[in-house]
Design a protein around this motif. Sequence first.
Motif, short mmCIF file in Angstrom:
data_model
loop_
_atom_site.label_atom_id
_atom_site.label_comp_id
_atom_site.label_asym_id
_atom_site.label_seq_id
_atom_site.Cartn_x
_atom_site.Cartn_y
_atom_site.Cartn_z
N PRO A 1 18.65 17.90 19.54
CA PRO A 1 19.22 19.23 19.23
C PRO A 1 19.48 20.08 20.48
CG PRO A 1 17.47 18.72 17.67
CD PRO A 1 17.49 17.60 18.68
N ASP B 1 1.96 20.27 15.19
CA ASP B 1 1.34 19.27 14.30
C ASP B 1 1.86 19.39 12.88
OD1 ASP B 1 -0.13 18.11 16.22
OD2 ASP B 1 -2.09 18.80 15.51
N ALA B 2 1.75 20.56 12.31
CA ALA B 2 2.10 20.70 10.90
C ALA B 2 3.57 21.07 10.72
CB ALA B 2 1.20 21.73 10.23
N ALA B 3 4.05 21.98 11.54
CA ALA B 3 5.42 22.46 11.36
C ALA B 3 6.45 21.41 11.71
CB ALA B 3 5.66 23.72 12.18
N GLY B 4 6.08 20.44 12.53
CA GLY B 4 7.05 19.44 12.96
C GLY B 4 7.94 20.01 14.06
N GLN B 5 9.22 19.62 14.03
CA GLN B 5 10.15 20.06 15.07
C GLN B 5 10.88 21.33 14.65
OE1 GLN B 5 12.71 16.66 15.59
NE2 GLN B 5 11.23 15.65 16.91
N LEU B 6 10.90 22.29 15.54
CA LEU B 6 11.59 23.56 15.30
C LEU B 6 12.50 23.83 16.47
CD1 LEU B 6 8.47 25.75 14.45
CD2 LEU B 6 10.13 24.88 12.80
N MET B 7 13.62 24.54 16.24
CA MET B 7 14.41 24.98 17.38
C MET B 7 14.89 26.41 17.15
SD MET B 7 17.57 23.20 19.42
CE MET B 7 18.95 23.85 18.52
N PHE B 8 14.90 27.18 18.22
CA PHE B 8 15.37 28.56 18.21
C PHE B 8 16.53 28.64 19.19
CE2 PHE B 8 10.90 28.32 17.42
CZ PHE B 8 10.68 29.19 16.36
N LEU C 1 3.21 30.54 14.16
CA LEU C 1 2.58 29.24 14.37
C LEU C 1 1.10 29.37 14.69
CD1 LEU C 1 5.50 27.60 16.35
CD2 LEU C 1 4.76 27.03 14.05
#
Lengths: 429, 429
Positions: free
Chosen positions: A277, A293-300, A148
């Motif tokens: 989530p 901003d660009a990637a949006g929502q992520l989860m690990f 990121l």
Amino acid sequence: MRTQPLKLALLGCGTVGAEVARRLATHGDELAARAGAPIELVGIAVRDPARRRVAELDPALFTGDAAELAGRPDLDIVVELIGGLEPARTLVLTAMERGSSVVTANKALLAADGPQLYEAAEKHGVDLYFEASVAGAIPLLRPLRESLAGDRIRRVLGIVNGTTNFILTRMDETGADFADALAEATALGYAEADPSADIDGHDAAAKAAILASLAFHTRITVADVYREGITAVSAADVASAQAMGSIVKLLAICELAPNEQSVGVRVHPAMIPRTHPLASVREAYNAVFVEADAAGQLMFYGRGAGGAPTASAVLGDIVAVARHRVAQGRGVGESAYAQLAVRPVGESTTQYYVHLDVTDRAGVLAQVATVFAAHGVSISTVRQDGHGAEAALVIVTHSAAESALAATVAELRSVDVVREVSSVLRVER
Amino acid sequence: MRTQPLKLALLGCGTVGAEVARRLATHGDELAARAGAPIELVGIAVRDPARRRVAELDPALFTGDAAELAGRPDLDIVVELIGGLEPARTLVLTAMERGSSVVTANKALLAADGPQLYEAAEKHGVDLYFEASVAGAIPLLRPLRESLAGDRIRRVLGIVNGTTNFILTRMDETGADFADALAEATALGYAEADPSADIDGHDAAAKAAILASLAFHTRITVADVYREGITAVSAADVASAQAMGSIVKLLAICELAPNEQSVGVRVHPAMIPRTHPLASVREAYNAVFVEADAAGQLMFYGRGAGGAPTASAVLGDIVAVARHRVAQGRGVGESAYAQLAVRPVGESTTQYYVHLDVTDRAGVLAQVATVFAAHGVSISTVRQDGHGAEAALVIVTHSAAESALAATVAELRSVDVVREVSSVLRVER
């Protein structure tokens, strides 16, 4: 493939250390293929070298003199798994000064002295990797600092403590109160005999400091983190959350202020919608949710603790650091170029759930609403519950500043129709 | 901080390329701080350079001669966003030969010619990064090739195509049949006018090849991937899945054989239990679930496509590659040391759901069960549904080899009480 081995020293040989040593011994060929060179374990510092810990290893590898081992000038990699502040800090600094790259799982040390350690790594041109320090085996820190790196992170929401997540899961599933759920966690080995580091949020706060440092390119220590544990979460709070379609979780929240000039870092229980989530992260699992901003929502998502998962993260770092040594380079280090200020918790804004025990008579809601309005805190929903001695108001506010909410609660305590402010919980979206 | 800028050329300037160019122009200081050196965009190859694409950029940067631009010997980084096999392959190979590191989002090229490209990167000592090629902005490839480098991955299960996940989500939510859900996806812009690349599984198969290559350190191309699309998934299948507490998803499955000597890679619709973390991945979101020896179960979740998420992944790679150039090193590259064989799909084992339209008379189940038994396929559950012309048997098997199941189905088609084998779906746990 380079044939000259890279020399690795291990400091500490508890559960994780023994697992790392064992895999270095038994998976040597595979690790060498991945690293680009054989990795030779040249020494293991333990408190009592006479006690041989790993069946696969030569007892001569064990030494009681960690300082001498960490200071060897011929080392390529030092793996610090002793934990705590001292002597770990001195050992790590010595190793980097002598030119070794360092891999550590020591969240307490990083959260307290990260800035000093990052600077030492930069100064001596070595790697300092610590994937295992947050969320066990979940590959999280490397994405934050590398994948990121071209994006702008707005917010990180994490369930980063397995013990408290286990307790809150049990309270949600069975309606148990905190004490009973803690007792169950202790009986099952999820909680330590002295559970304070977990249930008071210290462990989560250390991880929040590390996450925030990486996410916002700003040096943040555990002293900058606002912290509340879960000991005050009641069975009634959990039931209220359920009634609202929500669930209570202990969250580590790192967020960029809207003006992008400061960063807020806080750890506290909060209600989140069951559709989020993170709501489905149960038992001792961990997960970290990132908004960029660009990637949006992520989860690990994955296992946050345990010897094998933590050893996996340490070994991943060892391979990465080894490859950089073979290529005579360094990985992406920390950066603190943003140097954002830490926003006082009073300025952070969120929604709140407020449970008031009230006198059962006409006009109560009007009086209470007046107090909220006086402090500029706007009410989103109100539910009037029970009658007589059981009468209660359950209020959820719109987004408001922490300081305004605190002032509201303080004044509510002096309003005669309010018998007790029995619960205040933050509500995150 | 190095003051001499790194020189970057962009090949292709569609949605993603324009977003990358814009962020390079508007976030230059931030990217320079993260990369350790300023990044100078020295040229953009497009089909029609007269058409100026990005308001913030000097029109003189645009050129129609991609080959000349990619072959400049003074470049540090070439970003390939043209897509497709040629001329992308020649341009990327030329760039690496001239000493440039390459960042690309081109899954088709990597899936077809990955081995040749990885070898070229190794030979010329440059980086080849392609995080954006699978699952958009989800940081996934870097964890696979770096964080889990010390672990052993057993299985990767991915929802890696947003269009098909959107269609299957709609079928699950509304009971729509495939044609209606596809029409809705097309109307909303989730499906292309010619949807074949998505619905026939070609896109997912390319991503599966890339995932499997990294997870198993083995060179796998799209030709090695067994592939079935979702066009045969019926509303009845989706309803049956619901009745079984499951959901139908298009999965990319990469798995190490139990003997660890071969790798199976397949893309097909499958039923998974609703309690599985992948079951809650809805709409156009993507997620990849990884099972590793030490790390246990991990999941990575986020947006799989779109200009901004993909640009985020490309920029992350640019920063990583730039840092390696500044440090005069390379990142962790691909490795193919394991050189495992590709297991024929017939040898892969999983459970199966088989829906049979049957004649409504006594003894049908016995006849059908005899056929399964003859091929060594053990039955887990059977449900007898309907009467008369609607009579059906719904069978779920225990784990069986694909070849045994295929032989069973072939024989069932010749059994007189079986009017039709109306559906066969794999069931993954």
